[in-house]
Design a protein around this motif. Sequence first.
Motif, PDB file in Angstrom:
ATOM      1  N   ARG A   3       0.830  -1.207   0.000  1.00  0.00           N
ATOM      2  CA  ARG A   3       0.000   0.000   0.000  1.00  0.00           C
ATOM      3  C   ARG A   3       0.862   1.253   0.000  1.00  0.00           C
ATOM      4  NH1 ARG A   3      -4.907  -1.214   4.340  1.00  0.00           N
ATOM      5  NH2 ARG A   3      -5.900  -2.932   3.170  1.00  0.00           N
ATOM      6  N   TYR A   4       1.947   1.203   0.755  1.00  0.00           N
ATOM      7  CA  TYR A   4       2.832   2.363   0.822  1.00  0.00           C
ATOM      8  C   TYR A   4       3.442   2.645  -0.544  1.00  0.00           C
ATOM      9  CZ  TYR A   4       6.864   5.242   1.938  1.00  0.00           C
ATOM     10  OH  TYR A   4       7.795   6.237   1.956  1.00  0.00           O
ATOM     11  N   VAL A   5       3.922   1.598  -1.226  1.00  0.00           N
ATOM     12  CA  VAL A   5       4.517   1.784  -2.550  1.00  0.00           C
ATOM     13  C   VAL A   5       3.475   2.322  -3.525  1.00  0.00           C
ATOM     14  CG1 VAL A   5       5.584   0.603  -4.496  1.00  0.00           C
ATOM     15  CG2 VAL A   5       6.259   0.006  -2.169  1.00  0.00           C
ATOM     16  N   ALA A   6       2.252   1.768  -3.476  1.00  0.00           N
ATOM     17  CA  ALA A   6       1.201   2.246  -4.375  1.00  0.00           C
ATOM     18  C   ALA A   6       0.879   3.715  -4.110  1.00  0.00           C
ATOM     19  CB  ALA A   6      -0.043   1.383  -4.202  1.00  0.00           C
ATOM     20  N   ARG A   7       0.822   4.086  -2.825  1.00  0.00           N
ATOM     21  CA  ARG A   7       0.534   5.477  -2.495  1.00  0.00           C
ATOM     22  C   ARG A   7       1.648   6.403  -2.953  1.00  0.00           C
ATOM     23  NH1 ARG A   7      -0.335   4.719   2.445  1.00  0.00           N
ATOM     24  NH2 ARG A   7       1.561   5.562   3.397  1.00  0.00           N
ATOM     25  N   ARG A   8       2.889   5.972  -2.787  1.00  0.00           N
ATOM     26  CA  ARG A   8       4.014   6.796  -3.234  1.00  0.00           C
ATOM     27  C   ARG A   8       4.012   6.945  -4.747  1.00  0.00           C
ATOM     28  NH1 ARG A   8       8.624   7.990  -0.631  1.00  0.00           N
ATOM     29  NH2 ARG A   8       8.940   9.063  -2.620  1.00  0.00           N
ATOM     30  N   LEU A   9       3.683   5.875  -5.463  1.00  0.00           N
ATOM     31  CA  LEU A   9       3.632   5.968  -6.924  1.00  0.00           C
ATOM     32  C   LEU A   9       2.545   6.942  -7.368  1.00  0.00           C
ATOM     33  CD1 LEU A   9       4.141   2.221  -7.919  1.00  0.00           C
ATOM     34  CD2 LEU A   9       5.797   4.084  -8.117  1.00  0.00           C
ATOM     35  N   LEU A  10       1.415   6.930  -6.668  1.00  0.00           N
ATOM     36  CA  LEU A  10       0.346   7.868  -7.004  1.00  0.00           C
ATOM     37  C   LEU A  10       0.764   9.301  -6.685  1.00  0.00           C
ATOM     38  CD1 LEU A  10      -2.807   5.914  -5.757  1.00  0.00           C
ATOM     39  CD2 LEU A  10      -2.091   6.311  -8.123  1.00  0.00           C
ATOM     40  N   GLN A  11       1.514   9.478  -5.600  1.00  0.00           N
ATOM     41  CA  GLN A  11       1.981  10.814  -5.250  1.00  0.00           C
ATOM     42  C   GLN A  11       2.996  11.341  -6.261  1.00  0.00           C
ATOM     43  OE1 GLN A  11       3.521  10.256  -1.306  1.00  0.00           O
ATOM     44  NE2 GLN A  11       1.515  10.364  -0.316  1.00  0.00           N
ATOM     45  N   MET A  12       3.701  10.425  -6.931  1.00  0.00           N
ATOM     46  CA  MET A  12       4.689  10.855  -7.913  1.00  0.00           C
ATOM     47  C   MET A  12       4.047  11.452  -9.160  1.00  0.00           C
ATOM     48  SD  MET A  12       7.531   7.814  -7.827  1.00  0.00           S
ATOM     49  CE  MET A  12       8.519   7.486  -6.374  1.00  0.00           C
ATOM     50  N   ILE A  13       2.814  11.084  -9.439  1.00  0.00           N
ATOM     51  CA  ILE A  13       2.165  11.549 -10.673  1.00  0.00           C
ATOM     52  C   ILE A  13       2.034  13.066 -10.693  1.00  0.00           C
ATOM     53  CG2 ILE A  13       0.050  11.459 -12.047  1.00  0.00           C
ATOM     54  CD1 ILE A  13      -0.267   8.550 -11.184  1.00  0.00           C
ATOM     55  N   PRO A  14       1.428  13.707  -9.665  1.00  0.00           N
ATOM     56  CA  PRO A  14       1.354  15.183  -9.720  1.00  0.00           C
ATOM     57  C   PRO A  14       2.729  15.849  -9.658  1.00  0.00           C
ATOM     58  CG  PRO A  14       0.564  14.357  -7.596  1.00  0.00           C
ATOM     59  CD  PRO A  14       0.705  13.176  -8.491  1.00  0.00           C
ATOM     60  N   VAL A  15       3.675  15.227  -8.943  1.00  0.00           N
ATOM     61  CA  VAL A  15       5.029  15.796  -8.904  1.00  0.00           C
ATOM     62  C   VAL A  15       5.650  15.774 -10.298  1.00  0.00           C
ATOM     63  CG1 VAL A  15       7.353  15.519  -7.964  1.00  0.00           C
ATOM     64  CG2 VAL A  15       5.361  15.149  -6.496  1.00  0.00           C
ATOM     65  N   PHE A  16       5.497  14.650 -10.986  1.00  0.00           N
ATOM     66  CA  PHE A  16       6.035  14.519 -12.337  1.00  0.00           C
ATOM     67  C   PHE A  16       5.370  15.506 -13.288  1.00  0.00           C
ATOM     68  CE2 PHE A  16       5.547  12.636 -16.588  1.00  0.00           C
ATOM     69  CZ  PHE A  16       6.876  12.513 -16.950  1.00  0.00           C
ATOM     70  N   LEU A  17       4.040  15.600 -13.230  1.00  0.00           N
ATOM     71  CA  LEU A  17       3.315  16.499 -14.122  1.00  0.00           C
ATOM     72  C   LEU A  17       3.691  17.959 -13.854  1.00  0.00           C
ATOM     73  CD1 LEU A  17      -0.249  14.864 -14.085  1.00  0.00           C
ATOM     74  CD2 LEU A  17       1.483  14.729 -15.882  1.00  0.00           C
ATOM     75  N   GLY A  18       3.734  18.330 -12.566  1.00  0.00           N
ATOM     76  CA  GLY A  18       4.053  19.714 -12.237  1.00  0.00           C
ATOM     77  C   GLY A  18       5.466  20.091 -12.639  1.00  0.00           C
ATOM     78  N   THR A  19       6.417  19.199 -12.373  1.00  0.00           N
ATOM     79  CA  THR A  19       7.820  19.497 -12.684  1.00  0.00           C
ATOM     80  C   THR A  19       8.040  19.608 -14.187  1.00  0.00           C
ATOM     81  OG1 THR A  19       8.481  18.265 -10.710  1.00  0.00           O
ATOM     82  CG2 THR A  19      10.195  18.768 -12.327  1.00  0.00           C
ATOM     83  N   THR A  20       7.555  18.630 -14.933  1.00  0.00           N
ATOM     84  CA  THR A  20       7.761  18.644 -16.386  1.00  0.00           C
ATOM     85  C   THR A  20       7.020  19.810 -17.045  1.00  0.00           C
ATOM     86  OG1 THR A  20       5.954  17.020 -16.597  1.00  0.00           O
ATOM     87  CG2 THR A  20       8.225  16.188 -16.569  1.00  0.00           C
ATOM     88  N   PHE A  21       5.846  20.161 -16.521  1.00  0.00           N
ATOM     89  CA  PHE A  21       5.114  21.286 -17.100  1.00  0.00           C
ATOM     90  C   PHE A  21       5.866  22.589 -16.884  1.00  0.00           C
ATOM     91  CE2 PHE A  21       1.919  24.708 -16.762  1.00  0.00           C
ATOM     92  CZ  PHE A  21       1.417  24.654 -18.056  1.00  0.00           C
ATOM     93  N   LEU A  22       6.404  22.794 -15.681  1.00  0.00           N
ATOM     94  CA  LEU A  22       7.168  24.008 -15.415  1.00  0.00           C
ATOM     95  C   LEU A  22       8.404  24.092 -16.320  1.00  0.00           C
ATOM     96  CD1 LEU A  22       7.020  24.258 -11.508  1.00  0.00           C
ATOM     97  CD2 LEU A  22       5.891  25.739 -13.171  1.00  0.00           C
ATOM     98  N   ILE A  23       9.105  22.964 -16.467  1.00  0.00           N
ATOM     99  CA  ILE A  23      10.277  22.955 -17.341  1.00  0.00           C
ATOM    100  C   ILE A  23       9.867  23.249 -18.779  1.00  0.00           C
ATOM    101  CG2 ILE A  23      12.134  21.530 -18.266  1.00  0.00           C
ATOM    102  CD1 ILE A  23      12.580  22.345 -15.408  1.00  0.00           C
ATOM    103  N   TYR A  24       8.773  22.652 -19.209  1.00  0.00           N
ATOM    104  CA  TYR A  24       8.291  22.852 -20.579  1.00  0.00           C
ATOM    105  C   TYR A  24       7.978  24.327 -20.825  1.00  0.00           C
ATOM    106  CZ  TYR A  24       6.161  21.288 -24.948  1.00  0.00           C
ATOM    107  OH  TYR A  24       5.894  21.064 -26.275  1.00  0.00           O
ATOM    108  N   VAL A  25       7.267  24.939 -19.889  1.00  0.00           N
ATOM    109  CA  VAL A  25       6.894  26.346 -20.037  1.00  0.00           C
ATOM    110  C   VAL A  25       8.134  27.226 -20.043  1.00  0.00           C
ATOM    111  CG1 VAL A  25       5.739  28.275 -18.906  1.00  0.00           C
ATOM    112  CG2 VAL A  25       4.592  26.069 -19.068  1.00  0.00           C
ATOM    113  N   MET A  26       9.086  26.962 -19.134  1.00  0.00           N
ATOM    114  CA  MET A  26      10.282  27.794 -19.060  1.00  0.00           C
ATOM    115  C   MET A  26      11.135  27.681 -20.320  1.00  0.00           C
ATOM    116  SD  MET A  26      11.584  27.659 -15.077  1.00  0.00           S
ATOM    117  CE  MET A  26      11.566  25.871 -14.932  1.00  0.00           C
ATOM    118  N   VAL A  27      11.252  26.463 -20.863  1.00  0.00           N
ATOM    119  CA  VAL A  27      12.076  26.269 -22.058  1.00  0.00           C
ATOM    120  C   VAL A  27      11.463  26.985 -23.256  1.00  0.00           C
ATOM    121  CG1 VAL A  27      12.869  24.564 -23.734  1.00  0.00           C
ATOM    122  CG2 VAL A  27      13.142  24.137 -21.298  1.00  0.00           C
TER     123      VAL A  27
END
Length: 309
Positions: A3-27
């Motif tokens: 359950r912990y691994v599944a929860r962490r993987l789900l938490q990574m999704i918004p982190v990944f989306l937010g980080t890549t979107f910011l980089i995309y916009v800045m570039v």
Amino acid sequence: MGRYVARRLLQMIPVFLGTTFLIYVMVYSLPGDPISALYGDKAADKVFVASKRKELGLDDPLVVQYFNYLKNIVLHWDFGKAFNGQPVWNEMKRVFPISLKLATVAIGFEIVVGVALGVLSGLRRGKFADRIVLVITLLIISIPIFVLGRVIQWTVAIKWDLTKPTVGGEAHWADLMMPGFVLGALAVAFLARVTRTSIVENLRADYIRTATAKGLPRRRVITVHLLRNSMIPMVTLIGTDLGTLMGGAIVTEGIFNVPGVGYTLFQAIRLKEGPTVIGIVTVLVLIFLACSLIVDLLYAVLDPRIRYA
């Protein structure tokens, strides 16, 4: 644990989306037209520029461009094409193995030397060896990486002629030893200090006094009891360093002409190669997230008292 691994993987999704979107916009918000930059000082062909922008989807709004890019990654593992028409994935397949080899050399040097210096300093707290280690680590931390790289390159490769001054395209393991040493030097200093602090703190713990009072050999007390309970902050630092080293140090790879991730990323930024920059950064974000998850899971292995809800 599951359950912990599944929860962490789900938490990574918004982190990944937010980080890549910011980089995309800045570039893609940088001033200037990246297609026109391909012509250098020459006048750009307006028809070609317009056609190329339409082909690459640069005329769409940034949000639309980002979601099209994300869709291609998720569905086809397609990171797009560089402005020269070559797939970005092909370039990443070439440079990431080189940076992985360089990071392996650096992280190996960091673990062996950093932990050894930290343990020596912690066990000899307040003595001559402790002061020497503290002075050495402080000196390494205070020297800029480009200065250390140039000094090591001139001394080892040019003056002593022990190795080649630059790595080149093949990037053999032997050629990566010197840049790996430079890349891992700063991490060695930080790891040695973290290890020393953890060792000193755990030396005062009750379980160390109990193990010593029971008559256990000093080597067993240090290796089995002291080191294992001191490794959590060390593993945390090593895990974050692994992600950083895999990112490729731009300065180190530039000094030693290592055709890895850092060198390629710098060239892509200089030439305004947006697809290449975004593709490399996306993979680096995934590496950082994976390292963070692995470090968290190692906590329970090192300390059985830690339980994941």
